[in-house]
Enzyme design. Structure first.
Site, PDB file in Angstrom:
ATOM      1  N   ASP A  21      58.828  65.531 -17.698  1.00  0.00           N
ATOM      2  CA  ASP A  21      58.340  65.186 -16.351  1.00  0.00           C
ATOM      3  C   ASP A  21      57.294  66.208 -15.894  1.00  0.00           C
ATOM      4  O   ASP A  21      56.194  65.847 -15.507  1.00  0.00           O
ATOM      5  CB  ASP A  21      59.505  65.167 -15.356  1.00  0.00           C
ATOM      6  N   GLU A 276      58.110  61.977 -24.334  1.00  0.00           N
ATOM      7  CA  GLU A 276      56.861  61.300 -23.962  1.00  0.00           C
ATOM      8  C   GLU A 276      55.625  62.145 -24.227  1.00  0.00           C
ATOM      9  O   GLU A 276      54.705  61.739 -24.933  1.00  0.00           O
ATOM     10  CB  GLU A 276      56.912  60.896 -22.482  1.00  0.00           C
TER      11      GLU A 276
HETATM   12  O1  TRH Z   1      61.196  67.628 -23.097  1.00  0.00           O
HETATM   13  P1  TRH Z   1      61.199  66.189 -23.409  1.00  0.00           P
HETATM   14  O2  TRH Z   1      62.381  65.690 -24.123  1.00  0.00           O
HETATM   15  O3  TRH Z   1      61.002  65.383 -22.081  1.00  0.00           O
HETATM   16  C1  TRH Z   1      61.633  64.151 -21.811  1.00  0.00           C
HETATM   17  C2  TRH Z   1      60.768  62.976 -21.982  1.00  0.00           C
HETATM   18  O4  TRH Z   1      59.595  63.074 -21.241  1.00  0.00           O
HETATM   19  C3  TRH Z   1      61.513  61.742 -21.584  1.00  0.00           C
HETATM   20  O5  TRH Z   1      60.707  60.600 -21.727  1.00  0.00           O
HETATM   21  C4  TRH Z   1      61.939  61.874 -20.160  1.00  0.00           C
HETATM   22  O6  TRH Z   1      62.658  60.765 -19.779  1.00  0.00           O
HETATM   23  C5  TRH Z   1      62.768  63.114 -20.058  1.00  0.00           C
HETATM   24  O7  TRH Z   1      62.019  64.237 -20.492  1.00  0.00           O
HETATM   25  C6  TRH Z   1      63.175  63.332 -18.635  1.00  0.00           C
HETATM   26  O8  TRH Z   1      59.915  65.842 -24.325  1.00  0.00           O
HETATM   27  P2  TRH Z   1      58.360  65.718 -23.966  1.00  0.00           P
HETATM   28  O9  TRH Z   1      58.085  64.539 -23.121  1.00  0.00           O
HETATM   29  O10 TRH Z   1      57.659  65.790 -25.236  1.00  0.00           O
HETATM   30  O11 TRH Z   1      58.029  67.013 -23.118  1.00  0.00           O
HETATM   31  C7  TRH Z   1      57.983  68.289 -23.687  1.00  0.00           C
HETATM   32  C8  TRH Z   1      56.884  69.108 -23.032  1.00  0.00           C
HETATM   33  O12 TRH Z   1      56.987  70.464 -23.462  1.00  0.00           O
HETATM   34  C9  TRH Z   1      55.484  68.652 -23.419  1.00  0.00           C
HETATM   35  O13 TRH Z   1      54.611  68.809 -22.310  1.00  0.00           O
HETATM   36  C10 TRH Z   1      55.078  69.615 -24.522  1.00  0.00           C
HETATM   37  C11 TRH Z   1      55.733  70.871 -24.024  1.00  0.00           C
HETATM   38  N1  TRH Z   1      56.011  71.885 -25.054  1.00  0.00           N
HETATM   39  C12 TRH Z   1      55.410  73.141 -24.913  1.00  0.00           C
HETATM   40  O14 TRH Z   1      54.614  73.352 -23.991  1.00  0.00           O
HETATM   41  N2  TRH Z   1      55.709  74.109 -25.816  1.00  0.00           N
HETATM   42  C13 TRH Z   1      56.556  73.909 -26.863  1.00  0.00           C
HETATM   43  O15 TRH Z   1      56.788  74.832 -27.671  1.00  0.00           O
HETATM   44  C14 TRH Z   1      57.138  72.608 -27.003  1.00  0.00           C
HETATM   45  C15 TRH Z   1      58.069  72.327 -28.163  1.00  0.00           C
HETATM   46  C16 TRH Z   1      56.862  71.628 -26.076  1.00  0.00           C
END
Ligand code: TRH
Length: 385
Positions: A21, A276
């Site tokens: 989010d 996402e």
């Molecule tokens: O963390 P998530 O599992 O978030 C989830 C999804 O958005 C899901 O659809 C939603 O319903 C739920 O949250 C509430 O995975 P996502 O979406 O990939 O978000 C991870 C964020 O973290 C993304 O902006 C990338 C960032 N990130 C970093 O900045 N550094 C890192 O080392 C990693 C692994 C990720």
């Protein structure tokens, strides 16, 4: 100069779970500021989690400017609404703020989660009048097709990716900054891993350990190493951040900045992503990836995954199509104990790699989400008068 220059937008973000989010809200806020010169206030309900994505955030301040965005705590007192208000993922705007939006006739858009399912096109941009107030909310669905809201992609992203991929110096600097000097073997398969606990990591490790090439797994991780002992059973500690078993080496990385996470995706040969935002970043990385959707009841997430693969694989050969589908199904279901599918994925990496590049090129030729969102808000503003 953009016609939205100086326009005020408010974005509301409630952090439900994990980092998706806030990851998306922060990315969108920054893009509106940098690419379109919009003045953005981002309201967040949970600064502790948000700090992971916005490290400069000071939890003691209710309002602060960070990289051109005004970041605010969730409003408790009245605050004058912006011309355009983005409610993200139906997070429910504060009542008093909504009343003021009605008086001021702000534009109200609800940004939805990404899905490749076909119903999205029918619901995108549809109005939903408020039951009691004289204001209408509009649904905005990101998506892969022209008749959806598009995918988040900063204007400079593809050029930055290509510059990185063409520069051995930048890549070496990146690995060195992570403390991984020259110990990644030259022809080792580089794999990034970001997944939910239900992922079939066991099958991946079995497939890799039986493969005739070494592999290096990079795991952005911020917990204690002990919590990994269930997953990487039998692995031996090489040093505080490195585990090894046979031809598989696991590097434990810190949780990276969003920008360095992009670098990691670009630098790897295969990426495992989830939720996402990392899913979209993996597409833009133009490297083969496996997406693990956020787990939902009644296997809804598997339907979402199949809908995505139908769209994403539509131009692939039958061999690539089935390699992608079988690997995705195995990855999202830890009870599948067939190593074949993930072995086939690794064997097919060269072909998957050109396919991933082709799809990234096709999708990046479409207008991005922020640009489409601005045109949409403009259309709504015109219809108002
Ligand atoms: O963390 P998530 O599992 O978030 C989830 C999804 O958005 C899901 O659809 C939603 O319903 C739920 O949250 C509430 O995975 P996502 O979406 O990939 O978000 C991870 C964020 O973290 C993304 O902006 C990338 C960032 N990130 C970093 O900045 N550094 C890192 O080392 C990693 C692994 C990720």
């Amino acid at each position: 100069m953009s016609k939205h220059h100086g326009q005020h937008w408010d974005i509301f973000c409630k952090i439900v779970d994990n980092y998706g989010d806030i990851g998306i809200c922060w990315r969108l806020s920054q893009q509106l500021v940098n690419d379109h010169h919009v003045r953005v206030r981002l309201f967040i309900d949970d600064f502790t989690t948000a700090k992971k994505i916005i490290p400069h955030l000071d939890s003691a301040l209710a309002e602060q400017a960070i990289q051109g965005v005004t970041v605010c705590a969730w409003p408790t007192a009245t605050t004058a609404p912006a011309e355009v208000v983005i409610e993200t993922f139906s997070c429910a705007l504060p009542d008093a703020y909504l009343v003021q939006m009605t008086q001021q006739q702000s534009i109200w858009i609800n940004l939805e989660y990404l899905s490749a399912e076909s119903w999205v096109c029918d619901f995108h941009a549809k109005p939903s009048p408020h039951p009691t107030l004289a204001i209408t909310k509009h649904f905005y669905f990101p998506g892969f097709k022209n008749d959806t809201g598009g995918l988040i992609r900063e204007h400079s992203l593809i050029a930055r990716r290509d510059a990185f991929l063409n520069s051995k110096i930048d890549q070496t600097k990146f690995w060195q900054a992570l403390g991984i000097k020259n110990d990644i073997e030259k022809d080792s398969i580089k794999i990034s891993l970001f997944c939910y606990p239900q992922a079939n990591v066991n099958q991946l490790l079995l497939a890799l350990s039986a493969y005739n090439q070494t592999s290096s797994i990079f795991l952005p991780f911020n917990g204690s190493i002990d919590t990994l002992s269930n997953i990487f059973t039998d692995f031996k500690l090489v040093n505080a951040n490195t585990l090894r078993l046979g031809n598989v080496t696991v590097y434990l990385l810190p949780f990276l900045s969003q920008s360095d996470y992009d670098h990691l995706l670009w630098a790897c040969d295969l990426n495992f992503v989830r939720g996402e935002d990392s899913w979209i970043r993996a597409i833009w990385a133009s490297k083969p990836f496996i997406w693990q959707p956020y787990i939902q009841t009644e296997h809804t997430h598997i339907k979402k995954m199949q809908a995505f693969l139908e769209v994403y694989s539509c131009e692939a050969t039958d061999e690539i199509k089935s390699a992608l589908l079988d690997a995705h199904l195995t990855w999202s279901n830890a009870s599948v104990s067939d190593t074949n599918h993930l072995t086939r994925l690794v064997q097919n990496l060269p072909k998957l790699s050109s396919y991933a590049r082709q799809q990234a090129d096709i999708l990046s030729a479409l207008p991005d989400l922020a640009t489409k969102l601005l045109s949409f808000s403009e259309r709504l503003a015109k219809n108002k008068v």
